[in-house]
Design a protein around this motif. Structure first.
Motif, PDB file in Angstrom:
ATOM      1  N   SER A  14       0.815  -1.217   0.000  1.00  0.00           N
ATOM      2  CA  SER A  14       0.000   0.000   0.000  1.00  0.00           C
ATOM      3  C   SER A  14       0.852   1.272   0.000  1.00  0.00           C
ATOM      4  CB  SER A  14      -0.932   0.018   1.212  1.00  0.00           C
ATOM      5  OG  SER A  14      -1.854  -1.047   1.131  1.00  0.00           O
ATOM      6  N   LEU A  15       2.063   1.180   0.517  1.00  0.00           N
ATOM      7  CA  LEU A  15       2.954   2.342   0.592  1.00  0.00           C
ATOM      8  C   LEU A  15       3.914   2.448  -0.598  1.00  0.00           C
ATOM      9  CD1 LEU A  15       3.976   2.157   4.360  1.00  0.00           C
ATOM     10  CD2 LEU A  15       2.439   3.825   3.294  1.00  0.00           C
ATOM     11  N   ARG A  17       3.983   3.407  -3.575  1.00  0.00           N
ATOM     12  CA  ARG A  17       4.042   4.613  -4.423  1.00  0.00           C
ATOM     13  C   ARG A  17       4.318   5.891  -3.651  1.00  0.00           C
ATOM     14  NH1 ARG A  17      -0.883   3.201  -8.516  1.00  0.00           N
ATOM     15  NH2 ARG A  17       0.141   1.387  -9.407  1.00  0.00           N
ATOM     16  N   ARG A  18       4.364   5.828  -2.350  1.00  0.00           N
ATOM     17  CA  ARG A  18       4.614   7.030  -1.539  1.00  0.00           C
ATOM     18  C   ARG A  18       6.103   7.263  -1.381  1.00  0.00           C
ATOM     19  NH1 ARG A  18       0.572   9.420   1.554  1.00  0.00           N
ATOM     20  NH2 ARG A  18      -1.442   8.446   1.219  1.00  0.00           N
ATOM     21  N   GLU A  87      -8.952  -3.570   6.045  1.00  0.00           N
ATOM     22  CA  GLU A  87      -9.127  -4.010   4.657  1.00  0.00           C
ATOM     23  C   GLU A  87     -10.487  -3.592   4.121  1.00  0.00           C
ATOM     24  OE1 GLU A  87      -7.301  -7.881   3.332  1.00  0.00           O
ATOM     25  OE2 GLU A  87      -7.391  -8.171   5.520  1.00  0.00           O
ATOM     26  N   GLY A  90     -10.357  -0.055   3.373  1.00  0.00           N
ATOM     27  CA  GLY A  90      -9.307   0.236   2.403  1.00  0.00           C
ATOM     28  C   GLY A  90      -8.060   0.678   3.129  1.00  0.00           C
ATOM     29  N   GLU A  92      -5.311   1.779   1.972  1.00  0.00           N
ATOM     30  CA  GLU A  92      -4.815   3.050   1.439  1.00  0.00           C
ATOM     31  C   GLU A  92      -5.564   4.238   2.039  1.00  0.00           C
ATOM     32  OE1 GLU A  92      -5.623   0.435  -0.480  1.00  0.00           O
ATOM     33  OE2 GLU A  92      -3.675  -0.158  -1.289  1.00  0.00           O
ATOM     34  N   ILE A  95      -4.119   4.862   5.444  1.00  0.00           N
ATOM     35  CA  ILE A  95      -2.806   5.506   5.313  1.00  0.00           C
ATOM     36  C   ILE A  95      -2.986   6.979   4.967  1.00  0.00           C
ATOM     37  CG2 ILE A  95      -0.704   5.570   3.915  1.00  0.00           C
ATOM     38  CD1 ILE A  95      -1.021   2.431   3.757  1.00  0.00           C
ATOM     39  N   ALA A  96      -3.884   7.287   4.063  1.00  0.00           N
ATOM     40  CA  ALA A  96      -4.143   8.682   3.692  1.00  0.00           C
ATOM     41  C   ALA A  96      -4.682   9.468   4.883  1.00  0.00           C
ATOM     42  CB  ALA A  96      -5.114   8.742   2.515  1.00  0.00           C
TER      43      ALA A  96
END
Length: 119
Positions: A14-15, A17-18, A87, A90, A92, A95-96
Motif C-alpha cells: 500500500s505504501l 508509491r509514496r 481491509e 481500504g 490506502e 494511510i491517507a
C-alpha cells in the motif's frame, strides 16, 4: 508476539508509491516513518496509525478501531485497527487518513551518531 509478516507485506504494498518513507523496527513491531515522523505500522496482529489527537475521535468512530495501549497507558493520537476492518475500509484510505496529520508535522532530521565509545 512479533509483528505479523503478512500485515507488514500488506502495508508495504500500500505504501509502494509514496515517497519519503523509511521502514523501521520499533515497539516490537514495524513502523513506517514519513519525513522522520511515525506514520503507520504493525503492532502484533493489528495495524497502527498515527492520527494525532485532533483526528483521534474521528478515527475511533470507525469500525474495528481502538486506542493504542501497550503498557496500560493509552498512547493518545495513535490507534490500532483490526486487519479485517482496515481491509474493509481500504488500507490506502487509512494511510491517507494518518498522512493528513503526519504530513503536516515538521520533518525530523536523522539522529547523528554521538561518537560515544571511541578511543
Amino acid at each position: 508476539m512479533p509483528a505479523d509478516p503478512h500485515l507488514a507485506d500488506m502495508i508495504r504494498l500500500s505504501l509502494a508509491r509514496r515517497r519519503g518513507l523509511v521502514e523501521k523496527r520499533m515497539f516490537g513491531g514495524i513502523c513506517w516513518m514519513l519525513n522522520g515522523n511515525m506514520l503507520c505500522g504493525i503492532a502484533k496482529d493489528s495495524f497502527m496509525f498515527r492520527v494525532g489527537r485532533e483526528l483521534e475521535a474521528e478515527a475511533l468512530a470507525r469500525p474495528g478501531t481502538r486506542i493504542m495501549d501497550f503498557t496500560g497507558k493509552p498512547m493518545r493520537g495513535f490507534v490500532l485497527v483490526d486487519p479485517d476492518a482496515a481491509e474493509d475500509a481500504g488500507l490506502e484510505a487509512w494511510i491517507a487518513f494518518a498522512a493528513r496529520y503526519v504530513a503536516a508535522l515538521p520533518p525530523k532530521a536523522p539522529k547523528a551518531l554521538s561518537g560515544r565509545g571511541k578511543g
